[in-house]
Design a protein around this motif. Structure first.
Motif, PDB file in Angstrom:
ATOM      1  N   ARG A 173       0.475  -0.984   0.219  1.00  0.00           N
ATOM      2  CA  ARG A 173      -0.062  -0.126   0.384  1.00  0.00           C
ATOM      3  C   ARG A 173       0.934   1.316  -0.148  1.00  0.00           C
ATOM      4  O   ARG A 173       0.643   2.973  -1.025  1.00  0.00           O
ATOM      5  CB  ARG A 173      -0.732   0.012   1.628  1.00  0.00           C
ATOM      6  N   SER A 174       1.371   1.296   1.009  1.00  0.00           N
ATOM      7  CA  SER A 174       3.007   2.695   0.363  1.00  0.00           C
ATOM      8  C   SER A 174       3.552   2.432  -0.650  1.00  0.00           C
ATOM      9  O   SER A 174       4.055   3.463  -0.829  1.00  0.00           O
ATOM     10  CB  SER A 174       3.841   2.350   2.367  1.00  0.00           C
ATOM     11  N   SER A 175       3.630   1.390  -1.140  1.00  0.00           N
ATOM     12  CA  SER A 175       4.620   1.612  -2.128  1.00  0.00           C
ATOM     13  C   SER A 175       3.834   2.408  -3.397  1.00  0.00           C
ATOM     14  O   SER A 175       4.498   2.861  -4.618  1.00  0.00           O
ATOM     15  CB  SER A 175       5.263   0.238  -2.732  1.00  0.00           C
ATOM     16  N   GLY A 176       2.119   2.102  -3.341  1.00  0.00           N
ATOM     17  CA  GLY A 176       1.858   3.295  -4.708  1.00  0.00           C
ATOM     18  C   GLY A 176       2.060   2.641  -6.121  1.00  0.00           C
ATOM     19  O   GLY A 176       2.701   1.254  -6.140  1.00  0.00           O
ATOM     20  N   LEU A 177       1.453   3.007  -6.758  1.00  0.00           N
ATOM     21  CA  LEU A 177       1.614   2.799  -8.605  1.00  0.00           C
ATOM     22  C   LEU A 177       2.973   2.865  -8.537  1.00  0.00           C
ATOM     23  O   LEU A 177       3.557   3.802  -8.890  1.00  0.00           O
ATOM     24  CB  LEU A 177       0.611   3.213  -8.332  1.00  0.00           C
ATOM     25  N   SER A 178       3.538   1.790  -9.072  1.00  0.00           N
ATOM     26  CA  SER A 178       4.035   2.303 -10.433  1.00  0.00           C
ATOM     27  C   SER A 178       4.013   1.515 -12.093  1.00  0.00           C
ATOM     28  O   SER A 178       4.039   0.042 -11.933  1.00  0.00           O
ATOM     29  CB  SER A 178       5.470   0.634  -9.996  1.00  0.00           C
ATOM     30  N   PRO A 179       3.928   2.389 -12.430  1.00  0.00           N
ATOM     31  CA  PRO A 179       2.612   2.371 -14.027  1.00  0.00           C
ATOM     32  C   PRO A 179       3.612   0.828 -13.723  1.00  0.00           C
ATOM     33  O   PRO A 179       4.660   0.834 -14.529  1.00  0.00           O
ATOM     34  CB  PRO A 179       2.682   3.855 -14.608  1.00  0.00           C
ATOM     35  N   GLY A 180       2.839   0.576 -15.769  1.00  0.00           N
ATOM     36  CA  GLY A 180       3.393  -1.015 -16.317  1.00  0.00           C
ATOM     37  C   GLY A 180       3.978  -2.276 -15.402  1.00  0.00           C
ATOM     38  O   GLY A 180       3.662  -2.300 -14.101  1.00  0.00           O
ATOM     39  N   GLY A 181       3.750  -2.869 -16.680  1.00  0.00           N
ATOM     40  CA  GLY A 181       5.084  -3.729 -16.497  1.00  0.00           C
ATOM     41  C   GLY A 181       5.713  -4.488 -17.171  1.00  0.00           C
ATOM     42  O   GLY A 181       6.198  -3.474 -18.817  1.00  0.00           O
ATOM     43  N   ILE A 182       6.081  -6.006 -17.599  1.00  0.00           N
ATOM     44  CA  ILE A 182       7.246  -6.455 -17.955  1.00  0.00           C
ATOM     45  C   ILE A 182       6.639  -6.641 -19.374  1.00  0.00           C
ATOM     46  O   ILE A 182       7.608  -6.820 -20.757  1.00  0.00           O
ATOM     47  CB  ILE A 182       7.530  -7.491 -17.288  1.00  0.00           C
ATOM     48  N   LEU A 183       5.314  -6.489 -19.655  1.00  0.00           N
ATOM     49  CA  LEU A 183       5.037  -6.933 -20.735  1.00  0.00           C
ATOM     50  C   LEU A 183       4.235  -5.948 -21.767  1.00  0.00           C
ATOM     51  O   LEU A 183       3.631  -5.770 -22.739  1.00  0.00           O
ATOM     52  CB  LEU A 183       3.817  -7.171 -20.879  1.00  0.00           C
ATOM     53  N   ASP A 184       4.566  -4.650 -21.125  1.00  0.00           N
ATOM     54  CA  ASP A 184       4.251  -3.157 -22.048  1.00  0.00           C
ATOM     55  C   ASP A 184       4.805  -3.312 -23.220  1.00  0.00           C
ATOM     56  O   ASP A 184       4.101  -2.589 -24.123  1.00  0.00           O
ATOM     57  CB  ASP A 184       5.083  -1.994 -21.255  1.00  0.00           C
ATOM     58  N   PRO A 185       5.941  -3.680 -23.344  1.00  0.00           N
ATOM     59  CA  PRO A 185       6.702  -3.159 -25.267  1.00  0.00           C
ATOM     60  C   PRO A 185       5.971  -3.967 -26.248  1.00  0.00           C
ATOM     61  O   PRO A 185       5.224  -3.759 -27.012  1.00  0.00           O
ATOM     62  CB  PRO A 185       8.106  -4.095 -25.186  1.00  0.00           C
ATOM     63  N   ILE A 186       5.158  -5.461 -25.287  1.00  0.00           N
ATOM     64  CA  ILE A 186       4.054  -6.110 -26.412  1.00  0.00           C
ATOM     65  C   ILE A 186       2.612  -5.447 -26.394  1.00  0.00           C
ATOM     66  O   ILE A 186       2.307  -5.022 -27.795  1.00  0.00           O
ATOM     67  CB  ILE A 186       4.475  -7.262 -25.796  1.00  0.00           C
ATOM     68  N   PHE A 187       2.564  -4.738 -25.346  1.00  0.00           N
ATOM     69  CA  PHE A 187       1.216  -4.008 -25.805  1.00  0.00           C
ATOM     70  C   PHE A 187       1.302  -2.699 -26.794  1.00  0.00           C
ATOM     71  O   PHE A 187       0.423  -2.402 -27.598  1.00  0.00           O
ATOM     72  CB  PHE A 187       1.463  -3.271 -24.191  1.00  0.00           C
ATOM     73  N   LEU A 188       2.880  -1.906 -26.662  1.00  0.00           N
ATOM     74  CA  LEU A 188       2.755  -1.105 -26.575  1.00  0.00           C
ATOM     75  C   LEU A 188       2.838  -1.547 -28.475  1.00  0.00           C
ATOM     76  O   LEU A 188       2.630  -0.698 -29.854  1.00  0.00           O
ATOM     77  CB  LEU A 188       4.487  -0.003 -27.042  1.00  0.00           C
ATOM     78  N   GLU A 189       3.613  -2.731 -28.590  1.00  0.00           N
ATOM     79  CA  GLU A 189       4.106  -2.982 -29.956  1.00  0.00           C
ATOM     80  C   GLU A 189       2.089  -3.076 -30.802  1.00  0.00           C
ATOM     81  O   GLU A 189       2.211  -3.162 -31.991  1.00  0.00           O
ATOM     82  CB  GLU A 189       4.267  -4.079 -29.807  1.00  0.00           C
TER      83      GLU A 189
END
Length: 387
Positions: free
Chosen positions: A369-385
Motif C-alpha cells: 500500500r505504501s509503495s504506491g503505483l509503479s505504472p506498467g509492467g514487463i509486458l508493456d513493449p508487447i502491448f505497445l507493439e
C-alpha cells in the motif's frame, strides 16, 4: 474453490497432498468384501494390497487405512488415501516430485514477476484502477468489484473446463484456470488486510479473551473443510492429469460442499474479530460466491458422473450432519481412519503456520500500500507493439 482457503494454501504451501495410491485391508472379511465389489469400480478407486501389521502408531499417517465401508454405495473414491512408499522423486518430466517442484516454482515465479512485483507486474495497476477509476477511493465499492470479478473469473473458468480441456488439454487448462485465480486472490486478500477496518465500526470485541479463542478455533477448523480434490497436489499443479473426482468418504460424509461450510466458518471468525462494514461486505461476498459454487459444483459433477453423483447426492447434504441425522448417511464405526490421514494432518500443521504468518501478511500488505503505483509492467513493449 475458496478464495481465502485456496489462496493461502496455494500461495504459502500450495495445498496438502495425497495421491490416491493404495490402502491396506485390515481384516480378511473386509478384504473379501472389497474384492467382491472391485468389479464395479475403476482402478483409480481401488488399489488393494496385502494387510500389514505395524506397531508404529504413525504408520497410519504414512500409509492410510481404509474404514469399514460396508454401508457405502461404492461409486465414489476414498478421499485422502496416501502411501508414502508410492511417492517417488522421479526425473524431470515424469509424474514425480521433481517435476512438481519445478512446475510450482515456475507458476509462482510467473505470478511474482507478472503480477506481484510492482516494477514488472500488474497487480498495483489493477488495484489502482479498481480503487481510483472504479471506486473513486471508496474501499467498499472496490471490494464489491473484487467480489464480482473474482467469481466470474474463477467459477466461469471452472464451468468452461469441459470445453477448454477439449481445446488445450487438461493440464494446460489447469494453468489457464489457476493463474488468474492466484493473481486475483493475492490482490483481494492484500486489499482486505489493508482495508479491514474501513467503514462503520459496528462493534469491537476482539480484546475479549474467549472471543479471540473461539474465533481462532473456528478459523483453524475451517481449513479442515477443504474439498478432497485439493489433497491431490500433483493434480493441483497439473503434473498428473487433473480429473473431476467423485468423492464418497471423509469430510464428504459431513457435508457435500466442505469449502462452503469452511468459508462460512472462516468469515464468521474474521467478522467476529473485525466488526466493520467493510469486513461484513467482504465476508458476505465470499460466502455468496461459495453458495453459488454449491449449485455450480453439483451441476458440474452431475454432468461428469451422471447417476453415480445423484446416488451420492442422495446420501449427503450441504448442511453439515443433515444427512446423518436424517438417516441417509451412516458414519463407519472406525470413521476416524478417514480423518487421520497425511493430507489432513498437513493441513492442520499448515493452518497453524498460516496463523503465525499473519504479521508478515499484514506487513506485506502495508508495504504494498505504501509503495504506491509503479505504472506498467514487463509486458508493456508487447502491448505497445500491438497498438
Amino acid at each position: 474453490m475458496s478464495m481465502a482457503h485456496t489462496a493461502v494454501w496455494l500461495l504459502l504451501t500450495l495445498s496438502p497432498c495425497a495421491h490416491v495410491s493404495s490402502f491396506h485391508i485390515p481384516n480378511l472379511a473386509a478384504r473379501h468384501y472389497y474384492l467382491a465389489s472391485a468389479t464395479t469400480r475403476t482402478t483409480s478407486q481401488l488399489h488393494s494390497t496385502e494387510p500389514s501389521v505395524s506397531n508404529n502408531p504413525l504408520s497410519i499417517i504414512t500409509k492410510s487405512e481404509t474404514s469399514n465401508r460396508k454401508n457405502d454405495i461404492m461409486v465414489g473414491e476414498d478421499s485422502g488415501m496416501y502411501n508414502l512408499d508410492d511417492e517417488k522423486w522421479g526425473a524431470l518430466g515424469e509424474t514425480g516430485w521433481v517435476t512438481f517442484f519445478v512446475a510450482v516454482g515456475t507458476i509462482l515465479t510467473a505470478v511474482a514477476v507478472l503480477w506481484i512485483y510492482p516494477v514488472t507486474g500488474y497487480a498495483d495497476d489493477f488495484v489502482y484502477f479498481l480503487d481510483n477509476d472504479i471506486a473513486h477511493g471508496n474501499s467498499h465499492i472496490a471490494t464489491l468489484a473484487f467480489g464480482i470479478i473474482f467469481p466470474i473469473m474463477h467459477s466461469g473458468l471452472a464451468s468452461l473446463r469441459p470445453l477448454g480441456e477439449k481445446i488445450v488439454g487438461a493440464r494446460f487448462w489447469r494453468v489457464i484456470f489457476a493463474f488468474p485465480s492466484l493473481c486475483l486472490s493475492y490482490s483481494w486478500i492484500f486489499y482486505f488486510i489493508s482495508h479491514a477496518h474501513d467503514g462503520i465500526q459496528f462493534y469491537d470485541i476482539s480484546q475479549i479473551g474467549w472471543v479471540h479463542a473461539l474465533a481462532w478455533i473456528t478459523n483453524f477448523s475451517s481449513f479442515l473443510f477443504l474439498y478432497p480434490s485439493v489433497y491431490n497436489l500433483k493434480e493441483v499443479a497439473a503434473v498428473e492429469k487433473p480429473k473431476i473426482h467423485l468423492w464418497e468418504t471423509g469430510i464428504i460424509r459431513i457435508t457435500r460442499h466442505p469449502q462452503y461450510v469452511g468459508q462460512v466458518m472462516w468469515s464468521a471468525a474474521h467478522l467476529a474479530m473485525v466488526g466493520t462494514s467493510f469486513t461484513a461486505l467482504t465476508m458476505a461476498l465470499l460466502v455468496g460466491h461459495h453458495a453459488f459454487a454449491c449449485w455450480n459444483g453439483d451441476r458440474r459433477l452431475e454432468a461428469e458422473h451422471g447417476e453415480n453423483f445423484l446416488k451420492i447426492k442422495e446420501k449427503t447434504s450441504v448442511i453439515p450432519f443433515q444427512a446423518i441425522w436424517e438417516g441417509r448417511q451412516q458414519l463407519p464405526d472406525d470413521y476416524w481412519k478417514e480423518l487421520i490421514r497425511a493430507p489432513i494432518i498437513l493441513i492442520a500443521v499448515g493452518s497453524i503456520g498460516a496463523y503465525f504468518a499473519h504479521p508478515y501478511m499484514q506487513a506485506g500488505a502495508a508495504l504494498a500500500r505504501s509503495s504506491g503505483l509503479s505504472p506498467g509492467g514487463i509486458l508493456d513493449p508487447i502491448f505497445l507493439e500491438l497498438n
